[in-house]
Design an enzyme around this catalytic site. Structure first.
Site, PDB file in Angstrom:
ATOM      1  N   HIS A  85       2.727  -9.694  13.286  1.00 21.42           N
ATOM      2  CA  HIS A  85       2.468 -10.807  12.384  1.00 21.42           C
ATOM      3  C   HIS A  85       3.440 -10.819  11.207  1.00 21.42           C
ATOM      4  O   HIS A  85       3.984  -9.785  10.817  1.00 21.42           O
ATOM      5  CB  HIS A  85       1.031 -10.762  11.896  1.00 21.42           C
ATOM      6  CG  HIS A  85       0.043 -11.066  12.981  1.00 21.42           C
ATOM      7  ND1 HIS A  85      -1.309 -11.102  12.761  1.00 21.42           N
ATOM      8  CD2 HIS A  85       0.208 -11.368  14.295  1.00 21.42           C
ATOM      9  CE1 HIS A  85      -1.933 -11.415  13.876  1.00 21.42           C
ATOM     10  NE2 HIS A  85      -1.028 -11.570  14.830  1.00 21.42           N
ATOM     11  N   GLU A  87       2.938 -11.158   8.038  1.00 22.33           N
ATOM     12  CA  GLU A  87       2.523 -10.316   6.918  1.00 22.33           C
ATOM     13  C   GLU A  87       2.882  -8.861   7.181  1.00 22.33           C
ATOM     14  O   GLU A  87       3.365  -8.151   6.296  1.00 22.33           O
ATOM     15  CB  GLU A  87       1.010 -10.418   6.695  1.00 22.33           C
ATOM     16  CG  GLU A  87       0.484 -11.831   6.518  1.00 22.33           C
ATOM     17  CD  GLU A  87       0.004 -12.456   7.823  1.00 22.33           C
ATOM     18  OE1 GLU A  87       0.816 -12.592   8.766  1.00 22.33           O
ATOM     19  OE2 GLU A  87      -1.181 -12.807   7.897  1.00 22.33           O
ATOM     20  N   CYS A 125      -4.288  -7.889   9.349  1.00 20.77           N
ATOM     21  CA  CYS A 125      -3.287  -8.128   8.308  1.00 20.77           C
ATOM     22  C   CYS A 125      -3.920  -8.052   6.921  1.00 20.77           C
ATOM     23  O   CYS A 125      -3.312  -7.531   5.987  1.00 20.77           O
ATOM     24  CB  CYS A 125      -2.594  -9.467   8.521  1.00 20.77           C
ATOM     25  SG  CYS A 125      -1.424  -9.453   9.893  1.00 20.77           S
TER      26      CYS A 125
END
Length: 164
Positions: A85, A87, A125
């Site tokens: 991801h 992030e 995340c």
């Protein structure tokens, strides 16, 4: 992308969210494009977008997403997802010392039409954001200036509550 009105500047928040949007366009994900920017003391310290680990095949190159193929939705099938991801990538590119007290800006894009997708970190995340010492998360919520929400990192949904 937020653009200034004639003779004016956009806000710093919209500028950083625009940066996150630019990085979202580098995403290799077929399901959802995300871009993240970490800012501390008004300095960009890291960026990230969602995609496969460096050097490995991306879904956009393969032409198939295992989650789309199986009809999975938000929160389902992350274990078969090829992407790291946005992030996570942004956090991996800097140290915790750098992220303590920083803010994270997150923008999501719908690949079909490049419209804004209401950004929200997944629980994993969110845990990483909290652990990194991020102060606030700015989430783009729609098109145009000032379409964002700010959430204190500790208030993110970092685990799924049990169903009653």
């Amino acid at each position: 992308m937020v653009k200034p009105e004639k003779g004016k500047r956009i806000s710093k928040t919209d500028a950083y969210l625009n940066c996150a949007e630019i990085f979202a366009y580098r995403s290799t994900c077929l399901k959802r494009r995300y871009g993240a920017v970490i800012v501390k003391d008004d300095v960009v310290i890291s960026t990230g977008y969602n995609g496969s680990p460096r050097g490995l095949d991306n879904c956009c190159d393969l032409g198939v997403c295992p989650r789309i193929k199986r009809g999975m939705h938000l929160g389902e099938g992350y274990e078969i997802c090829r992407a790291i991801h946005a992030e996570e990538n942004a956090l991996l590119n800097c140290s915790r010392q750098q992220t303590i007290g920083a803010d994270l800006y997150l923008t999501g894009i719908n690949p079909e039409d490049n419209s804004i997708h209401r950004a929200k970190p997944c629980p994993l995340c969110a845990r990483n954001i909290i652990q990194a010492g991020i102060r606030n998360v700015y989430l783009r919520t729609g098109e145009g200036a000032d379409n964002y929400e700010v959430i204190a990192a500790g208030d993110l949904e970092w685990y799924r509550h049990e169903e009653k």
